[in-house]
Scaffold this active site. Structure first.
Site, PDB file in Angstrom:
ATOM      1  N   ARG A   1       5.292  -8.439  -0.056  1.00 38.19           N
ATOM      2  CA  ARG A   1       5.063  -7.550  -1.322  1.00 38.19           C
ATOM      3  C   ARG A   1       5.897  -5.920  -0.764  1.00 38.19           C
ATOM      4  O   ARG A   1       5.863  -6.053   0.557  1.00 38.19           O
ATOM      5  CB  ARG A   1       4.280  -7.051  -1.989  1.00 38.19           C
TER       6      ARG A   1
ATOM      7  N   LYS B   1       3.064   2.211  -2.917  1.00 37.34           N
ATOM      8  CA  LYS B   1       1.997   2.166  -4.224  1.00 37.34           C
ATOM      9  C   LYS B   1       1.487   3.403  -3.779  1.00 37.34           C
ATOM     10  O   LYS B   1       1.490   3.923  -5.526  1.00 37.34           O
ATOM     11  CB  LYS B   1       1.374   0.800  -4.148  1.00 37.34           C
TER      12      LYS B   1
ATOM     13  N   CYS C   1       1.109  -1.124  -0.233  1.00 36.38           N
ATOM     14  CA  CYS C   1      -0.267  -0.512  -0.064  1.00 36.38           C
ATOM     15  C   CYS C   1       0.526   1.337  -0.416  1.00 36.38           C
ATOM     16  O   CYS C   1       0.631   2.281  -0.800  1.00 36.38           O
ATOM     17  CB  CYS C   1      -1.154   0.057   0.878  1.00 36.38           C
TER      18      CYS C   1
END
Length: 484
Positions: free
Chosen positions: A358, A294, A291
């Site tokens: 991620r 990005k 989150c």
């Protein structure tokens, strides 16, 4: 209500399961058959505490099912959520290909039997609500040109504010619900959909109990109604601000190390100020996950499109990048030559209570160490299977527990603050190692207790040692090492 959720990632699966638990009839749709088959068996494709239990409860009541076909669920639904991925492109802007495909598919499946609400649950750039409306309309016109004028729908932005690892709690007991829409009818349908949440008149599940301060039927969760554009900006702004708080703590931690202060004490002192708050002030190796990076990059791209340079947001990314390199720097300070050494990493996931890798700091740290000729060992309570599957070329040795990881290692790096690591026997760990060096990347351990256990300890933003109440610092390696 009848609800369709498109996408069975973190947001889609949790949203669908929670709405089904609240009494709605939910169909979760995904093009990935393997994920759908797992969910039909009650197995979640992601690790999230309480999610399998919630799906089991919803399955038992017949409130949820999982399909790969979109057409029938859309026709039967009052509300359709789009919860697909919007991964970043090299330019920083969000990739909207999945969103666009879902919007066209919704339009193709619609008929004129009822008014429906199409909801952007995905984190999407400003203006995506207009895009979804246009694409749904295109889908209707292409598939049903004869009834296109009779098809009625509204579009809303309803951003999520879930934290991985506590997503069930965040969904059932949110701080607020944000709904952005232009039509009153759209807002009212979503107000009714979320009434069990706003009124808190549902029985809380045993695995996600209601917070003590939240009284069912008395305390209400605020629902904020805005324009679509404002709702889209609320999501990006919230994540950007939280990332900024972490980067601020890390910036201060780097100053603390130089002047002899302890960042954990400093952040406690400023966090008690109600204007600042305690949350997201833990200094460490920086934030990761899907989150913050990005969303900041997407917001920077939007600002650039409109001719504005968002300097504070740029600085947040820069500080986060620097934090990843501190581990290498601190290892060099303790071990000098890293080539041929063995370093053990405790934690792989970007945060506790998830298997999400991620943008995980562990991966960048491991890759850099391997490039420098270091043998890397690792242990994570949950994320090792995901790491093996997603990064098969990462040459690390996976260990069964923390003690095994520490065996004959020259240094131990705490990367992820899993609760079980806080209870480790540090003396036992140190006794297993060739050289007892502990780099505490999350300031999980008490420095003096680590030293008493036999470790050479280094935290983030902490003085290296304290003598007679005064802080003194060891000499440092002058050159910082880039993590990339």
């Amino acid at each position: 209500m009848r609800v369709t959720v498109i996408g069975t990632g973190y947001v889609g699966t949790v949203t669908g399961a929670c709405l089904a638990y609240l009494g709605h009839r939910v169909t979760c749709v995904d093009t990935d058959l393997s994920k759908i088959e797992k969910l039909r068996l009650g197995q979640t494709p992601i690790y999230e505490p309480g999610l399998e239990e919630l799906i089991s409860v919803a399955n038992g009541s017949g409130g949820i099912d999982f399909q790969t076909d979109l057409a029938e669920p859309v026709r039967e639904s009052d509300v359709i959520f789009i919860a697909v991925g919007t991964p970043p492109l090299p330019s920083g802007e969000a990739n909207l290909a999945y969103l666009e495909s879902a919007a066209r598919g919704i339009g193709a499946a619609m008929d004129g039997s009822r008014f429906r609400v199409v909801v952007n649950k995905s984190t999407v750039p400003v203006g995506s609500g207009n895009l979804v409306e246009a694409l749904v309309r295109e889908g209707v016109s292409e598939s049903h040109p004869d009834i296109s004028d009779a098809v009625s729908f509204g579009v809303a932005s309803n951003p999520e504010f879930l934290r991985e690892g506590s997503a069930i709690h965040d969904s059932l007991y949110p701080d607020r619900i944000v709904v952005g829409a232009e039509e009153t009818a759209t807002v009212e349908i979503l107000r009714e959909l979320y009434r069990p949440l706003t009124d808190q008149n549902f029985a809380d599940p045993s695995f996600a109990p209601r917070p003590e301060g939240l009284k069912p039927g008395i305390d209400r969760i605020p629902m904020v109604a805005t324009t679509i554009t404002s709702a889209e900006m609320i999501k990006y702004s919230a994540n950007a601000f939280l990332a900024l708080k972490i980067s601020f703590a890390n910036e201060i931690s780097n100053i603390c190390e130089r002047v002899g202060a302890d960042v954990t004490e400093v952040m406690t002192g400023i966090g008690l100020d109600n204007r600042i708050g305690r949350g997201f002030l833990n200094a460490g190796l920086g934030w990761g996950g899907s989150c913050f990076g990005k969303d900041i990059s997407s917001l920077l791209h939007t600002a650039s499109e409109y001719g504005y340079q968002a300097r504070i947001l740029e600085a947040s990314l820069a500080v986060n990048k620097i934090q990843r390199g501190l581990v290498i720097q601190k290892l060099q300070e303790k071990l000098y030559i890293l080539k041929g050494r063995t370093v053990a990493l405790l934690g792989l996931a970007f945060k506790p209570n998830t298997d999400d890798l991620r943008d995980a700091p562990s991966l960048q740290i491991a890759e850099k160490l391997i490039q420098m000729g270091v043998r890397v060992r690792a242990y994570d309570p949950i994320a090792m299977s995901a790491c093996r599957e997603q990064h098969p070329d990462l040459r690390i040795c996976y260990c069964n527990d923390a003690l095994s990881a520490a065996e004959h290692a020259d240094a131990l790096v705490l990367v992820t603050e899993w609760p079980e690591f806080a209870g480790l026997n540090l003396r036992q760990l140190a006794s297993r190692m060739n050289k007892a060096v502990l780099i505490d990347g999350r300031n999980l351990f008490h420095p003096e207790k680590a030293r008493e256990a036999g470790f050479e300890y280094a935290g983030i933003g902490r003085a290296t040692q304290r003598l007679n109440g005064n802080t003194s610092q060891n000499a440092r390696v002058a050159s910082a090492v880039d993590a990339d």
